[in-house]
Write a protein that holds these residues in place. Structure first.
Motif, PDB file in Angstrom:
ATOM      1  N   ARG A 185     113.944  75.496  33.718  1.00 34.42           N
ATOM      2  CA  ARG A 185     113.743  74.599  34.921  1.00 34.42           C
ATOM      3  C   ARG A 185     112.993  75.381  35.730  1.00 34.42           C
ATOM      4  O   ARG A 185     111.883  74.910  36.449  1.00 34.42           O
ATOM      5  N   GLU A 186     113.133  76.721  35.897  1.00 36.57           N
ATOM      6  CA  GLU A 186     112.248  77.373  36.926  1.00 36.57           C
ATOM      7  C   GLU A 186     110.899  77.628  36.447  1.00 36.57           C
ATOM      8  O   GLU A 186     110.005  77.484  37.190  1.00 36.57           O
ATOM      9  N   TRP A 187     110.547  77.787  35.144  1.00 35.83           N
ATOM     10  CA  TRP A 187     109.173  77.594  34.874  1.00 35.83           C
ATOM     11  C   TRP A 187     108.609  76.522  34.860  1.00 35.83           C
ATOM     12  O   TRP A 187     107.533  76.350  35.413  1.00 35.83           O
ATOM     13  N   SER A 188     109.415  75.273  34.775  1.00 37.07           N
ATOM     14  CA  SER A 188     108.716  73.827  34.970  1.00 37.07           C
ATOM     15  C   SER A 188     108.341  73.892  36.615  1.00 37.07           C
ATOM     16  O   SER A 188     107.525  73.231  36.851  1.00 37.07           O
ATOM     17  N   ASP A 189     109.382  74.188  37.479  1.00 39.32           N
ATOM     18  CA  ASP A 189     109.339  73.887  38.929  1.00 39.32           C
ATOM     19  C   ASP A 189     107.887  74.828  39.179  1.00 39.32           C
ATOM     20  O   ASP A 189     107.240  74.154  40.161  1.00 39.32           O
ATOM     21  N   LYS A 190     107.919  75.901  38.840  1.00 41.52           N
ATOM     22  CA  LYS A 190     106.541  76.580  39.298  1.00 41.52           C
ATOM     23  C   LYS A 190     105.272  76.132  38.689  1.00 41.52           C
ATOM     24  O   LYS A 190     104.246  75.937  39.165  1.00 41.52           O
ATOM     25  N   TRP A 191     105.217  75.873  37.416  1.00 41.86           N
ATOM     26  CA  TRP A 191     103.907  75.489  36.666  1.00 41.86           C
ATOM     27  C   TRP A 191     103.328  73.877  36.569  1.00 41.86           C
ATOM     28  O   TRP A 191     102.648  73.922  36.393  1.00 41.86           O
ATOM     29  N   GLY A 235     107.623  72.974  46.407  1.00 39.21           N
ATOM     30  CA  GLY A 235     107.917  72.224  47.256  1.00 39.21           C
ATOM     31  C   GLY A 235     108.193  70.769  46.641  1.00 39.21           C
ATOM     32  O   GLY A 235     108.654  69.891  47.405  1.00 39.21           O
ATOM     33  N   LYS A 236     108.120  70.636  45.040  1.00 36.99           N
ATOM     34  CA  LYS A 236     108.236  69.563  44.343  1.00 36.99           C
ATOM     35  C   LYS A 236     109.497  69.547  43.418  1.00 36.99           C
ATOM     36  O   LYS A 236     109.362  68.683  42.509  1.00 36.99           O
TER      37      LYS A 236
END
Length: 161
Positions: free
Chosen positions: A97-103, A108-109
């Motif tokens: 989830r963190e990887w997807s949030d970043k990349w 902010g999304k």
């Protein structure tokens, strides 16, 4: 065309993918972490066909990730609960989830934010730490054969992985 099997490979990642490597699998596990337990709720929340959901749930039960629990004395009503093995996927799910949030999603999304319920503060990002608890830069990681490496794996490392 049948898919490649990984259950005989001498690689922990390949063997994990044999159990978890279907795109519905992590979504089912995510649903378990947010409290989904019943077949009909999985189907509604995911928009997944009944036959596919049934197959995936059974696969996860067969591999010890989920437990099928009878919740009604009469009839056949049951729920699916994470086993200790399934609960151990929390870190993996968090890192994904963190990887997807970043990349993918972008700063902010983020669709969800995970907070520590004791403090109300966001949970810090998952990090690989050294023995002193300090983050390790991936450039300083070395990969070498482990105690379960077979002859072929050891050969690959000798000639350069």
């Amino acid at each position: 065309m049948s898919r490649k099997r990984f259950d005989k490979m001498n690689c922990s990642i390949a063997r994990a993918l044999e159990v978890l490597g279907d795109w519905w699998t992590f979504l089912i596990i995510r649903e378990c972490f947010v409290g989904t337990r019943r077949f009909s709720d999985f189907q509604t929340n995911l928009g997944i066909a009944k036959n596919i959901l049934s197959n995936r749930l059974q696969h996860l039960v067969d591999h010890g990730v989920l437990e099928r629990v009878e919740v009604q004395q009469r009839g056949s009503r049951h729920e699916y609960w994470l086993t200790d093995q399934g609960k151990d996927l929390y870190t993996t799910l968090t890192a994904l989830r963190e990887w997807s949030d970043k990349w993918i999603m972008g700063k902010g999304k983020e669709p969800i934010v995970v907070k520590d319920s004791r403090t109300g503060k966001p949970v810090p990002p998952v990090k690989v730490l050294d023995y002193e608890g300090k983050p390790v830069n991936p450039k300083y990681l070395s990969i070498e054969p482990g105690p379960g490496a077979d002859v072929e794996t050891r050969k690959r490392f000798k000639r350069g992985y």
